[in-house]
Design an enzyme around this catalytic site. Structure first.
Site, PDB file in Angstrom:
ATOM      1  N   GLY B 261       0.918  -6.196 -11.060  1.00 40.08           N
ATOM      2  CA  GLY B 261       2.192  -6.349 -10.364  1.00 40.08           C
ATOM      3  C   GLY B 261       2.025  -7.165  -9.088  1.00 40.08           C
ATOM      4  N   GLY B 263       1.945  -7.862  -5.042  1.00 41.61           N
ATOM      5  CA  GLY B 263       1.599  -7.175  -3.805  1.00 41.61           C
ATOM      6  C   GLY B 263       0.107  -7.077  -3.577  1.00 41.61           C
ATOM      7  N   GLU B 287       3.361 -11.471 -14.722  1.00 37.76           N
ATOM      8  CA  GLU B 287       4.684 -11.945 -14.331  1.00 37.76           C
ATOM      9  C   GLU B 287       4.546 -12.924 -13.168  1.00 37.76           C
ATOM     10  OE1 GLU B 287       8.000  -8.950 -13.840  1.00 37.76           O
ATOM     11  OE2 GLU B 287       7.656  -9.485 -11.759  1.00 37.76           O
ATOM     12  N   ILE B 357       5.897   3.538  -5.154  1.00 41.47           N
ATOM     13  CA  ILE B 357       6.148   4.146  -3.843  1.00 41.47           C
ATOM     14  C   ILE B 357       5.583   5.553  -3.839  1.00 41.47           C
ATOM     15  CG2 ILE B 357       7.974   5.052  -2.350  1.00 41.47           C
ATOM     16  CD1 ILE B 357       9.659   2.598  -3.131  1.00 41.47           C
ATOM     17  N   ASN B 377      12.977  -2.086  -3.002  1.00 47.45           N
ATOM     18  CA  ASN B 377      12.977  -3.324  -3.784  1.00 47.45           C
ATOM     19  C   ASN B 377      13.464  -2.961  -5.186  1.00 47.45           C
ATOM     20  OD1 ASN B 377       9.688  -2.532  -3.438  1.00 47.45           O
ATOM     21  ND2 ASN B 377      10.554  -2.487  -5.486  1.00 47.45           N
ATOM     22  N   GLY B 381       9.650  -6.275 -13.126  1.00 48.28           N
ATOM     23  CA  GLY B 381       9.128  -6.234 -14.484  1.00 48.28           C
ATOM     24  C   GLY B 381       8.230  -5.037 -14.744  1.00 48.28           C
ATOM     25  N   LYS B 401       2.410   5.113   5.768  1.00 52.39           N
ATOM     26  CA  LYS B 401       2.728   5.345   7.180  1.00 52.39           C
ATOM     27  C   LYS B 401       1.561   6.004   7.908  1.00 52.39           C
ATOM     28  CE  LYS B 401       7.435   4.665   7.460  1.00 52.39           C
ATOM     29  NZ  LYS B 401       8.135   3.947   8.509  1.00 52.39           N
TER      30      LYS B 401
END
Lengths: 501, 501
Positions: B261, B263, B287, B357, B377, B381, B401
């Site tokens: 993915g 990131g 992707e 997340i 977000n 995909g 965090k």
């Protein structure tokens, strides 16, 4: 007569009795059986129960195509003979033990099962027990009323036990058996039309691995479908109106195939075609074919019906077998990895209709767990069809338990299908097409159009407060979001006037 | 120089300035743009903002391939010019307005988008604005660093505006444009290997619909990826060890293609191959291709890399464009409905790696909504790859965090992917293969192996109490299930010693 069925001569020596055959099954055996709502073995399970009643202490790991009958899942569960069960099941006794943690159960998308077994992810395939209509002259296997994962189980099994069913004489030619290659180097599944046959009418089998053949006069006991009630008929009307309207608006071609999940509501949707005047020649590319499909064939409304199983009431089965030469032109039974293949479902553009336990205001769907914790049944093929259909619909009566439980809730207590897999939500009160709507618009529409009037106020109160107090793309008040479930757990009734402050 | 790029002579008359071109865009226009992390138009969005700053009051409906840069989503959102936005976005200003309900947003699986647009489900395609490297002698379009949904947008648009990018001179030959047929009568997508090219190196276009051509010297501004930190590197190690082990045990073939993915964490996983000695010739069927892919190509470790976009840092983009003749042999850019096609992903048997997340103890995944309500977000995909991969992994650092938020929670506050789509869960603390486990076993393993030590006790307390007090196949205490989220909302910190009684 049995010789007619076991036409591969060397195997006639293997004809035996259940007790001797079942000796191949011992404590810890991985047992892979035929059966996909129908077509499960009957004699070996009964023999295992008999041994248990005689004091033998053993457990097996049981892998099937999907659900079976009480003769398998029910009896084996009651006798405490099952350590592991995969995949789908819906038996109430087995479910009870699964929920107690006494039977290990893992749920899988049905389209992915056979490939996982071939990849060795489920361990050794010690023994396969398969109900069959016949063994061919070449030693191959003709299944009965379902295919499921049987082709792969037969391919991988170290030992094979066959139960020849006396009741399925003329099933040859109805099955289409194709085992796809495994990745990474493989070709497409060459189905371009619902009716296409791409494989062989039998399951290829190595006869040397057959250790016993039994002769069975037992019948499938399929769940009895009740005739469509008013709510189910209303849901069917909404769906047919909607699809007809989409076709008229040129947003959908007129010849997409239909899929309907298992159960009364899904059966009712297909029954809706009986009275319909807009659809004359439909394709059904589904998983389980129920009574309604036969009715539609008799009316001349079906071009082709493809599935992995025929789950028929006793009367319908009789009709089917008596007139099989006519039905065989219309009906194809395939392995579930083909009936449920995402590739084929998406290529054909299936209109997918599946039922739910509950749906939330944003369109998330719970198909499997009552009150978030208690397994009701497996996910089955619903994910395969919902995710890949050209239009995917979730249908449910707006209430359960005589009105005490709302099927529309603020947040589902378990998610099997996300909102992204659901295009349309339908209850007997209305239909919402979520595709052009934001999540907030979806919530407003589902509350107004799909929820039962007894629950609309509290759902609306909750939603409005969530928007005001928390906001966001999908407003929720996390610490109160299950207030309806909680109230049911405490009082047995989800109904109140408003969302508690 | 511009004449070199606009090689179809009749279109050279259409060369114009942004202000004149943008006159085709008015209040209520459905605007379909190129762009899939990269390759978005730059001049027209800027012109729309200028008009707004000059006091013009209008809003558009904005449809892209996926996310774009601040020059599009950020600026248009800040100027309040967007009524509707679909599909994926990740811009912080736009996100804020979506969460306030001021921009309507609907999230879709990326593989399904183009077909829905072709079916008319998104309404009229008024204007397409497309960044291009060139227009061919025949009047067809060469895209830039992404393909996304551009082929379908160009096919459906009533008017087309083209921004010729000065910075992408030699991109011809890298794209492979194939628009699949629509159901029900269509053939397979004929990709059998990652490297296969099945279409044309350009987007077919009707030049008569081109209303303006602009010349742009603007660059893509892609998110800056930070070099892998310790947690990301550790996650990468776990994954490579696991896959290597599965191959050795003969449960996985050695040549499955990889997807990662978007990131930092996903980029880090692929970077893990740089130091790895077990994988020598990998296919990437993904992707978005990030910097790590170029590094691997330079090391000679990549057989082929397929995606819908190249999202590169400025330095990597320079390297790529300077040496494009070499990279062109390895890299294919496809429409997103092909890069993300379930049919192809499943056929090839992709190893799918996507971020989250939060993940819950039973393996349900939240990819999109912080604290269940605030969109971070889109789903992008991730669903296409997770559902259809041969092995599907969810990766996330165990906390966010600075340790205040646990990425492992009792129940995720929003579900995008159900446990049935997730095979493996990985954090920097460990990896759990959920496939052979019951949900209860999954919970025990995820708490012990994946959760951060600061959160293990309270997760374990919760789980144990849920088993004792509620039981079921997936034990949960619904009214307390979000206690960690609630505590964070109240105090900004999920950490406590134990589950509150």
């Amino acid at each position: 007569m049995l010789a007619d069925r076991v036409r591969y001569k060397p195997l006639q020596d293997k004809i035996n009795d259940p007790a001797t055959a079942a000796e191949h099954i011992q404590d810890g055996t991985n047992l892979f059986i035929s059966g996909f709502t129908a077509g499960y073995p009957k004699l070996i399970p009964r023999e295992l129960v008999r041994r248990s009643e005689n004091g033998e202490d053993f457990k097996i790991n049981l892998f099937a195509g999907a659900s079976t009958g009480d003769m398998v899942d029910g009896k084996l569960a009651r006798a405490d003979l099952v350590a592991w069960r995969r995949p789908y099941m819906s038996d109430k006794f087995m479910r009870e033990k699964i929920n107690l943690g006494k039977i290990a159960f893992k749920d899988d998308h049905l389209s992915q099962l056979s490939a996982k077994v071939r990849a060795g992810q489920w361990g050794q395939c010690d023994v396969a027990v398969v109900e069959a209509a016949a063994i061919t002259e070449q030693g191959h296997l003709i299944p009965t009323m379902s295919v499921g994962n049987t082709p792969t189980y037969v391919q991988k099994a170290n030992k094979i036990i066959i139960e020849i069913s006396a009741n399925s004489p003329k099933l040859e030619g109805i099955h289409d058996i194709f085992i796809p290659e495994d990745p990474p180097y493989r070709m497409p599944i060459p189905i371009y039309r619902t009716v296409d046959r791409i494989g062989k009418p039998f399951i290829a089998m190595d006869p040397d691995r057959v250790v016993a053949i039994l002769f069975s006069t037992e019948q499938d006991h399929c769940p009895i479908f009740t005739p469509p009630n008013a709510a189910a008929s209303r849901i069917a009307e909404y769906i047919l109106d909607f699809v007809h309207h989409e076709i008229k608006k040129d947003r959908m071609p007129s010849s997409l195939p239909w899929q309907a999940g298992v159960g009364d509501v899904a059966n009712a949707v297909l029954s809706g075609f009986l009275k319909d005047n807009n659809f004359h020649s439909i394709d059904i590319y589904s998983e389980v074919l129920q009574d309604s499909v036969l009715d539609l064939i008799d009316l001349g409304k079906v071009r082709a019906a493809s599935g992995s199983a025929l789950t028929l009431s006793e009367k319908a089965r009789e009709r089917f077998l008596n007139d099989i030469d006519r039905y065989r032109d219309k009906v194809v039974l395939r392995p579930v990895e083909i009936s449920n293949a995402p590739e084929v479902i998406r290529r054909l553009g299936v209109i997918a209709i599946n039922t739910a336990i509950e749906v939330d205001i944003y369109g998330q769907v719970n198909s499997t767990h009552v009150m978030g914790t208690q397994l009701m049944n497996g996910i089955g093929g619903s994910g395969d069809f919902l995710r890949n259909g050209a239009v995917s619909m979730i249908v449910t009566p707006s209430t359960a338990k005589g009105g005490l439980i709302s099927a529309i809730v603020p947040m589902v207590s378990h998610v099997d299908h996300s909102e992204h897999s659901v295009d349309v939500v339908v209850t007997e009160y209305g239909l919402v097409d979520t595709r052009p709507l934001t999540p907030r618009q979806v919530a407003e529409q589902i509350i107004k159009k799909c929820a039962h009037p007894d629950f609309r106020d509290q759902l609306w109160d909750y939603y409005q407060r969530a928007v005001r107090e928390r906001g966001g793309h999908e407003p929720h008040i996390l610490e109160k979001v299950f207030f309806m479930h909680q109230r049911f757990l405490e009082s047995g009734d989800m109904r109140v006037k408003a969302f508690p402050s």
